[in-house]
Design an enzyme around this catalytic site. Structure first.
Site, PDB file in Angstrom:
ATOM      1  N   LYS A  46       0.745  -1.375  -0.092  1.00 31.10           N
ATOM      2  CA  LYS A  46       0.083  -0.011  -0.073  1.00 31.10           C
ATOM      3  C   LYS A  46       0.853   1.291   0.049  1.00 31.10           C
ATOM      4  O   LYS A  46       0.591   2.292  -0.753  1.00 31.10           O
ATOM      5  CB  LYS A  46      -1.027  -0.182   1.150  1.00 31.10           C
ATOM      6  CG  LYS A  46      -2.059  -1.238   0.966  1.00 31.10           C
ATOM      7  CD  LYS A  46      -2.689  -1.278   2.336  1.00 31.10           C
ATOM      8  CE  LYS A  46      -3.788  -2.603   2.092  1.00 31.10           C
ATOM      9  NZ  LYS A  46      -4.555  -2.936   3.526  1.00 31.10           N
ATOM     10  N   GLN A  98      -4.104  -1.779   9.609  1.00 27.81           N
ATOM     11  CA  GLN A  98      -4.054  -3.100   9.155  1.00 27.81           C
ATOM     12  C   GLN A  98      -4.775  -4.103  10.076  1.00 27.81           C
ATOM     13  O   GLN A  98      -4.182  -4.159  11.380  1.00 27.81           O
ATOM     14  CB  GLN A  98      -2.648  -3.435   8.660  1.00 27.81           C
ATOM     15  CG  GLN A  98      -2.565  -4.547   7.925  1.00 27.81           C
ATOM     16  CD  GLN A  98      -3.161  -4.634   6.673  1.00 27.81           C
ATOM     17  OE1 GLN A  98      -3.137  -3.766   5.771  1.00 27.81           O
ATOM     18  NE2 GLN A  98      -3.902  -5.828   6.277  1.00 27.81           N
ATOM     19  N   ASP A 134     -10.515   2.944   4.315  1.00 26.14           N
ATOM     20  CA  ASP A 134     -10.743   1.922   4.161  1.00 26.14           C
ATOM     21  C   ASP A 134     -12.159   1.394   4.048  1.00 26.14           C
ATOM     22  O   ASP A 134     -12.822   0.421   3.691  1.00 26.14           O
ATOM     23  CB  ASP A 134     -10.337   0.971   5.458  1.00 26.14           C
ATOM     24  CG  ASP A 134      -9.018   0.046   4.894  1.00 26.14           C
ATOM     25  OD1 ASP A 134      -8.980  -0.423   3.883  1.00 26.14           O
ATOM     26  OD2 ASP A 134      -8.550  -0.434   5.974  1.00 26.14           O
TER      27      ASP A 134
END
Ligand code: NAP
Length: 296
Positions: free
Chosen positions: A58, A102, A125
């Protein structure tokens, strides 16, 4: 119906390249207007190898499109309160457009509490209940990255969706459930008749064989076999697994939730693993960050 002889790939790598070229242009515009490029931070707690790989890819993707990125590495031993404190300061940081934490987190940390602590306007997200609610109502917000990436992939390849029967296998909060909502929305890609299957579904093959579009997010290597797939179906494989392969130098190979070699010849289109949904998930994250940098 007879079997189709050839299939085409829903190539997430190629689609991502096209979308990321536009994102890079957007980053230049943001920089000229705001004096700095879009800025994404990724929080990584602990030393899980797979999580580290995901986060690093990412960060690399951010650099490639001209974003600023910050990797926040925190020890496995961090307490929930310390992590929440850190999130509060990231919520308040005007130089940060969006951030992700994460998953999975160490077992002593409540993931739900952490997800709720991220400000909805920085939740790139798309996991926060406010963003999920906005998606359900068709309001503007941040879409969950993986389902949004799949929608983008279907759009890129102009896959017909209206009136089709879409079967989604898996009802997780981050993939299956939002996917089923997006495919049923009154817009393109969408307007499907959707069936959402899960571990309590009875006679799964009898349902999947009816799918014009089959989206598989089950987390079981090569679970979907050719006998479960309708000839000419569009198949999107979300799963990703490392399985031992002594013939490979690395000692492993990546497979999805679908047995690609036997299913692909039955499909009109199929998203491969790797190179299908994976790159699109990161592209969606970049799109959400660009949107955040432009003011949401
Ligand atoms: P998850 O949270 O483990 O959910 C799996 C879902 O599959 C659950 O809803 C479960 O049902 C259902 N299921 C399990 N066994 C089943 C069976 N035998 N028949 C029917 N349904 C069954 O998984 P996830 O987070 O959605 O991820 C799914 C896969 O996608 C994983 O391999 C993950 O690594 C991958 N993934 C990839 C990306 C990407 O960017 N490529 C992103 C996210 C996830 P219940 O609800 O009844 O338990």
């Amino acid at each position: 119906m007879s079997e189709v002889a050839t299939y085409q790939l829903l190539d997430g790598k190629r689609c991502s390249e096209a979308v990321r070229a536009d994102i890079a242009k957007g980053a230049v515009e943001v920089k000229s207007k705001r004096g700095r490029p879009p800025h994404l931070a990724a929080v990584l707690v602990g030393n899980d190898g797979a999580s580290k790989t995901y986060v690093e890819s990412k960060v690399k993707a951010c650099e490639e499109v001209g974003f600023r990125s910050t990797l926040v590495r925190l020890p496995e031993t961090i307490t929930e309160e310390e992590l929440l404190h850190r999130i509060a300061s990231m919520n308040a940081d005007p130089d940060l457009d969006g951030f992700i934490v994460q998953l999975p987190l160490p077992s002593h940390i409540d993931e739900e509490r952490v997800t709720l602590a991220i400000a909805a306007h920085k939740d790139v997200d798309g996991f926060h209940p406010e963003n999920i609610g906005r998606m359900v109502l068709g309001l503007d917000g941040y879409l969950p990255a993986t389902p949004a990436g799949i929608v983008e992939l279907l759009r890129h390849y102009r896959i017909e969706t209206a009136g089709k029967h879409c079967v989604v296998i898996g009802r997780s909060h981050i993939v299956g459930t939002p996917m089923s909502i997006l495919m049923s929305r009154n817009r393109y890609p969408g307007n499907c008749t959707v069936t959402l299957a899960h571990s309590r579904t009875q006679d799964l093959p009898a349902i999947t064989i009816q799918a014009d579009i089959l989206i598989v997010a089950i987390g079981k290597p090569e679970f979907v076999t050719a006998d479960m797939v309708k000839p000419g179906a569009v198949v999107v494989d979300v799963g990703i697994h490392r399985i031992t392969d002594t013939a490979k130098k690395s000692g492993y190979r990546l497979v999805g939730d679908v047995r690609f070699d036997e299913v692909a010849p039955k499909c009109s289109w199929i998203a491969p693993v790797p190179g299908g949904v994976g790159p699109m998930t990161i592209t969606s994250l970049l799109l959400n960050t660009l949107k955040a940098a432009k003011g949401g």
